[in-house]
Enzyme design. Structure first.
Site, PDB file in Angstrom:
ATOM      1  N   GLY A 100       1.490   5.258   1.314  1.00 32.99           N
ATOM      2  CA  GLY A 100       1.358   5.859   2.638  1.00 32.99           C
ATOM      3  C   GLY A 100       2.527   5.530   3.544  1.00 32.99           C
ATOM      4  O   GLY A 100       2.559   5.957   4.687  1.00 32.99           O
ATOM      5  N   HIS A 101       3.488   4.736   3.024  1.00 37.34           N
ATOM      6  CA  HIS A 101       4.664   4.357   3.815  1.00 37.34           C
ATOM      7  C   HIS A 101       5.932   4.988   3.272  1.00 37.34           C
ATOM      8  O   HIS A 101       7.031   4.531   3.573  1.00 37.34           O
ATOM      9  CB  HIS A 101       4.846   2.840   3.799  1.00 37.34           C
ATOM     10  CG  HIS A 101       3.623   2.086   4.156  1.00 37.34           C
ATOM     11  ND1 HIS A 101       2.976   2.263   5.342  1.00 37.34           N
ATOM     12  CD2 HIS A 101       2.915   1.135   3.491  1.00 37.34           C
ATOM     13  CE1 HIS A 101       1.916   1.464   5.389  1.00 37.34           C
ATOM     14  NE2 HIS A 101       1.858   0.775   4.273  1.00 37.34           N
TER      15      HIS A 101
ATOM     16  N   ASP B 158      -1.337  -8.289   0.931  1.00 36.58           N
ATOM     17  CA  ASP B 158      -0.082  -8.339   0.173  1.00 36.58           C
ATOM     18  C   ASP B 158       0.232  -9.775  -0.222  1.00 36.58           C
ATOM     19  O   ASP B 158       0.634 -10.061  -1.358  1.00 36.58           O
ATOM     20  CB  ASP B 158       1.066  -7.755   1.003  1.00 36.58           C
ATOM     21  CG  ASP B 158       0.891  -6.259   1.247  1.00 36.58           C
ATOM     22  OD1 ASP B 158      -0.101  -5.896   1.912  1.00 36.58           O
ATOM     23  OD2 ASP B 158       1.713  -5.469   0.770  1.00 36.58           O
TER      24      ASP B 158
ATOM     25  N   HIS C  26      -0.219   0.797   9.389  1.00 37.26           N
ATOM     26  CA  HIS C  26      -1.414   1.087   8.608  1.00 37.26           C
ATOM     27  C   HIS C  26      -2.456   1.830   9.421  1.00 37.26           C
ATOM     28  O   HIS C  26      -3.646   1.738   9.147  1.00 37.26           O
ATOM     29  CB  HIS C  26      -2.028  -0.199   8.057  1.00 37.26           C
ATOM     30  CG  HIS C  26      -1.132  -0.909   7.106  1.00 37.26           C
ATOM     31  ND1 HIS C  26      -0.199  -1.818   7.539  1.00 37.26           N
ATOM     32  CD2 HIS C  26      -0.996  -0.809   5.771  1.00 37.26           C
ATOM     33  CE1 HIS C  26       0.462  -2.269   6.482  1.00 37.26           C
ATOM     34  NE2 HIS C  26       0.013  -1.674   5.409  1.00 37.26           N
TER      35      HIS C  26
ATOM     36  N   GLY D  37       0.822  -1.193   0.000  1.00 32.91           N
ATOM     37  CA  GLY D  37       0.000   0.000   0.000  1.00 32.91           C
ATOM     38  C   GLY D  37       0.857   1.244   0.000  1.00 32.91           C
ATOM     39  O   GLY D  37       1.992   1.228   0.475  1.00 32.91           O
TER      40      GLY D  37
END
Ligand SMILES: Nc1ncnc2c1ncn2[C@@H]1O[C@H](COP(=O)(O)OP(=O)(O)O)[C@@H](O)[C@H]1O
Ligand SMILES: Nc1ncnc2c1ncn2[C@@H]1O[C@H](COP(=O)(O)OP(=O)(O)O)[C@@H](O)[C@H]1O
Ligand SMILES: [Mg+2]
Ligand SMILES: [Mg+2]
Ligand SMILES: [Mg+2]
Ligand SMILES: [Mg+2]
Lengths: 330, 210, 330, 210
Positions: free
Chosen positions: C55-56, C109, C218, C53
């Site tokens: 956002g990291h 994932d 997350h 995802g």
């Protein structure tokens, strides 16, 4: 206020302890509060010293190393360093070719560096100064302390540092620093205020739909408030301000800088808009940097700094650099 | 007045600054960077330590030590400015073991001149100068008018307090607050507020009671 | 919610546009949503593909380049990429020596990379997988989806990337990835929750004196809540958890990682405490990294990852790397 | 039931998911990562586009297209799981242009088995399986008991809704919510909630009225 600190009074010392442990290539004098390149001074090389209040990390200590600063003097949070620190750093990095002070234009920084420079002259160390004042949000007039020094400080430190590494004399290193400053402009936008450990609460309050325009890097409020717009709108406000002050054209060096609390993904979104704006106006982001470099603790927001490049400046920007926060070249 | 008088004054400033630390910081948060209280508190704590490490022999010594320590420990704008104020005043006093109120007043006038030279602030720029200028003037005037030292110091403190209050409507032209332009209006200048504390401390210590 | 974005739905695309503009050394396929090294694939070199995802940031796209990843597949915010992206990336970077998938252990994932691997096998590309599950806050048992993959992902990507650069075969590159994972543990602490653009408000609420212990990346709540302590206390909680799971000794590689909204000065304070803790326990932070590397949007907090080094791992960690977010060596 | 019936069902799911987007995301924020609503909304919007680009000829086609699109567009855990559910169901239906309710029920049973195989979740693990399992069972049962399709679909939807509600007290053992351990208890599983919407949509579209 929640922060990863041990006590309000030990923030800077504790962080310097961590910096020393993490970076063996630096020498940190905790008592004198100076961060040095472990491999300096080099005889015949102009020394570069900068400093200022803490809370802007990685500036300045993160830019100490090959091709950039020889020493940094971190003050307390948002408080310029004291003359003793600067004198200590200046005499220690002096390799006989003189020392350049890179000073952000704030009353406190200016006064403390000035006092230190006088004391250094007494000790026979030649000191020159570059005063960085790139922030177009402040009108430079009789009615202000002059423009603030913000993101362009990084440009000056990198480019003057590269020239010093080439062995240029003090006057030239200072002159290129002045040139970089003269060719650079910055503008910042805050989505939220920062919280200093001493104050324990945000330095200003913004409503959920407001942003602060023309902010500095010390949690001081900006010149005005505006509605929170899209990334495109916020970047346009910043770029219009830069463009009005220094018409943009040709190759530029661009820093899209996070204020400390803004995620990188948003900075890349901002950079996309800056890049598009520049192209629309016949300029190019020939070189760029996106990230948290000149921060304001946990403030959310960004600033854009643009420097109009010359071939010389591009070459010096591209020159190798090895510091904790900036490294490239082989 | 001997060295002990000056160290009493310094102790009293230290106490007032510690007590008003949060307030000074809050004033600075509004139009500056929220560190003025912390800066002065740190500085005067260091002065205390310096004084006990090397007790000064004369009033001039004491003020030079005070000024030098502030310059070396505070940083920011107020460190060099207050440091210069006291250091210049101390130098003006020379090495007499005892000084008169009029001599102190003249020395503080010199200190103020040095502050103005260093910071190039005029009265009305919304800085510490706005409190120090009327304070020093009132002190000189009261003594000229034949007032006793306690009364004269009180007049100086009142003038400083009034000068500080008068910064509220002003638009800042020096220091960080100047970045705010018109938005600096409506706020008390933190440096002017601390200058008023400094002058009030002089009166309190001369009164021998808190 | 105030963010530097244009619209909730365009966050990832806009950020990739900015990434492409800022890093000419990368090739960004906006349609396929894959970020490549511009100079790949190299015949005979094992390809490294990771993803997850968004956002990291800088994970994973910021780690694409010489000595690390060949391609990254960014999903939507906190949503694993889809098989198509992974297949596209895998076939594109395949230089005939097989491709390694570096997968963080989350159901999404794992499933998407598995599906992609099957499709790649159909196309004749040999794929191996390293599953990263370093987070000791999650008990690995029948009653969970297993440990999460967090900070050690960076270790795996760097070290496996270095070995691939040396020309090692797929099985060896996969084996060293597994070894790094087996030797690494992480634990995270949040001082505040993050706000996803889709949710528009923080994913959990903490009181002014509370921290969330054992958080992932997350925005999911952690395993428990505790009082906000000093940096020393918070680090002790994290290090005790690591130490209980993998006794620390000898040389270690340490990442003190910011969650995105925490200023660098606080991370250095945390690192000082980690360093002291390790020394107390007879271990050393022989190599270290301090900064925002595996983030959770604007979350405030930090995580500590520790890898027990071997001579081989140290050599591979030290090997040159040139990516947007990690670069050293000559 | 023909391909149009299935596309009606899909339209109905799309509508319900769009309407419940914020709610599903809020459920996911409590015990996951706050994206379930956005994930499904994005997925079904893509399905709509795929359906109009290539209208399916048979119910099996429609479900395979649905499943494949979800796999290719959603990501996360729910993308492959729901994708597999529909894709397997579609494959089980083969290429008949018309299918009976019992054939659809059997196909959905196969789809569920594929989901369980892929995610290895058991009933009681607090996942979509907790809603899908009773739903499919109730559907088979109602049809066996001779119910008409509308009534049977209603029974399936009710069972899914009840299964979803029953996830509230459970401790999650699969997916992100499992990281929370006991703190996952007391929350409705977002995937179970969306499964209930999917089954309710089947009933609504069979009723020919919203
Ligand atoms: N040029 C100047 N001349 C006189 N006083 C000044 C000047 N600039 C700032 N000051 C005073 O310094 C005060 C701020 O001190 P402080 O907060 O300690 O330093 P900084 O502004 O560096 O954070 C202001 O409130 C003002 O009274
Ligand atoms: N192993 C599994 N088997 C079945 N369903 C699962 C499994 N893991 C997660 N789920 C379902 O997926 C839902 C979460 O979907 P979503 O939020 O879209 O993906 P992610 O968890 O990757 O963010 C959960 O609420 C749960 O119902
Ligand atoms: Mg300050
Ligand atoms: Mg201040
Ligand atoms: Mg997700
Ligand atoms: Mg989710």
């Amino acid at each position: 206020m929640k922060k990863i600190i041990n006590a309000v009074d030990t923030v800077v010392t504790d962080a310097l302890t961590g910096l020393a442990a993490a970076h063996r290539e630096l020498r940190v004098d905790l008592d004198a509060r100076v961060v040095y390149r472990a491999d300096g001074p080099r005889p015949g090389k102009v020394g570069l010293v900068s400093g200022g209040g803490s809370g802007h990390e990685p500036l300045h200590a993160g830019f100490v190393g090959y091709g950039m600063l020889d020493a940094a003097c971190p003050g307390e949070i948002f408080t310029s360093p004291v003359p003793d620190q600067i004198v200590e750093a200046t005499t220690a990095v002096s390799g006989g070719a003189g020392v350049l002070h890179i000073v952000k234009n704030y009353t406190g920084d200016v006064l403390n560096f000035e006092m230190a420079a006088e004391l250094c002259a007494d000790e026979g160390v030649e000191v020159a100064r570059v005063l960085v004042d790139d922030d177009v949000a402040v009108r430079d007039s009789l009615y202000t302390a002059g423009r603030r020094g913000t993101g362009a400080t990084l440009f000056v430190e990198k480019i003057a540092g590269a020239l010093a590494e080439e062995g240029a004399p003090l006057a030239e290193v200072a002159a290129i620093g002045d040139e970089v400053n003269a060719r650079s402009r910055s503008f910042g936008v805050a989505l939220s205020a920062c919280t200093t450990p001493a104050a324990g609460k945000p330095t200003f309050e913004l409503a959920g739909n407001e942003v602060e325009l023309g902010i500095g890097i010390h949690g001081e409020p900006g010149r005005s408030r505006g509605p929170a717009g899209t990334a495109r709108e916020l970047v346009r406000v910043a770029m219009d301000a830069l463009q009005a002050d220094l018409p943009l054209s040709g190759d530029t060096l661009v820093l899209v800088n996070g204020m400390g609390g803004t995620p990188l993904i948003e900075l890349y979104i901002a950079f996309a808009e800056v890049d598009a704006y520049l192209r629309e106006h016949g300029a190019t982001a020939a070189r760029s940097l996106v990230g948290n470099h000149v921060t304001s603790l946990d403030m959310q927001g960004f600033s854009v700094s643009v420097c109009a490049l010359t071939d010389d400046l591009t070459r010096l920007w591209d020159a190798p650099v090895r510091t904790p926060a900036l490294r490239w070249g082989h | 007045m001997d060295a002990a008088f000056i160290t009493d004054w310094i102790d009293e400033i230290t106490r007032l600054v510690a007590g008003e630390r949060e307030h000074l910081t809050a004033l600075d948060a509004a139009i500056g960077d929220a560190d003025h209280g912390a800066n002065l508190d740190r500085g005067f704590a260091a002065v205390r330590a310096a004084l006990s490490a090397r007790p000064p022999g004369t009033p001039g010594d004491a003020l030079v030590l005070l000024g030098g320590t502030l310059i070396r420990k505070v940083g920011g704008a107020s460190g060099p400015l207050y440091g210069t104020f006291f250091r210049q005043a101390g130098k003006s006093l020379g090495d007499s073991p005892e000084v008169s109120p009029a001599e102190l007043a003249a020395a503080l006038t010199d200190g103020l001149a040095a502050v103005r030279a260093l910071g190039s602030a005029e009265q009305g720029d919304k800085t510490m100068v706005d409190a120090l200028t009327p304070a020093v003037r009132a002190l000189e005037q009261a003594l000229q008018d034949g007032a006793g030292r306690r009364k004269a110091f009180d007049a100086a403190a009142r003038a400083a307090e009034e000068g500080a209050r008068a910064t509220v409507p002003l638009r800042a032209r020096k220091g960080r607050a100047s970045y705010l332009g018109e938005r600096s209006m409506g706020h008390l200048d933190p440096g002017a507020a601390s200058s008023a504390l400094i002058m009030r401390a002089l009166h309190i210590s001369a009164s021998g009671s808190r």
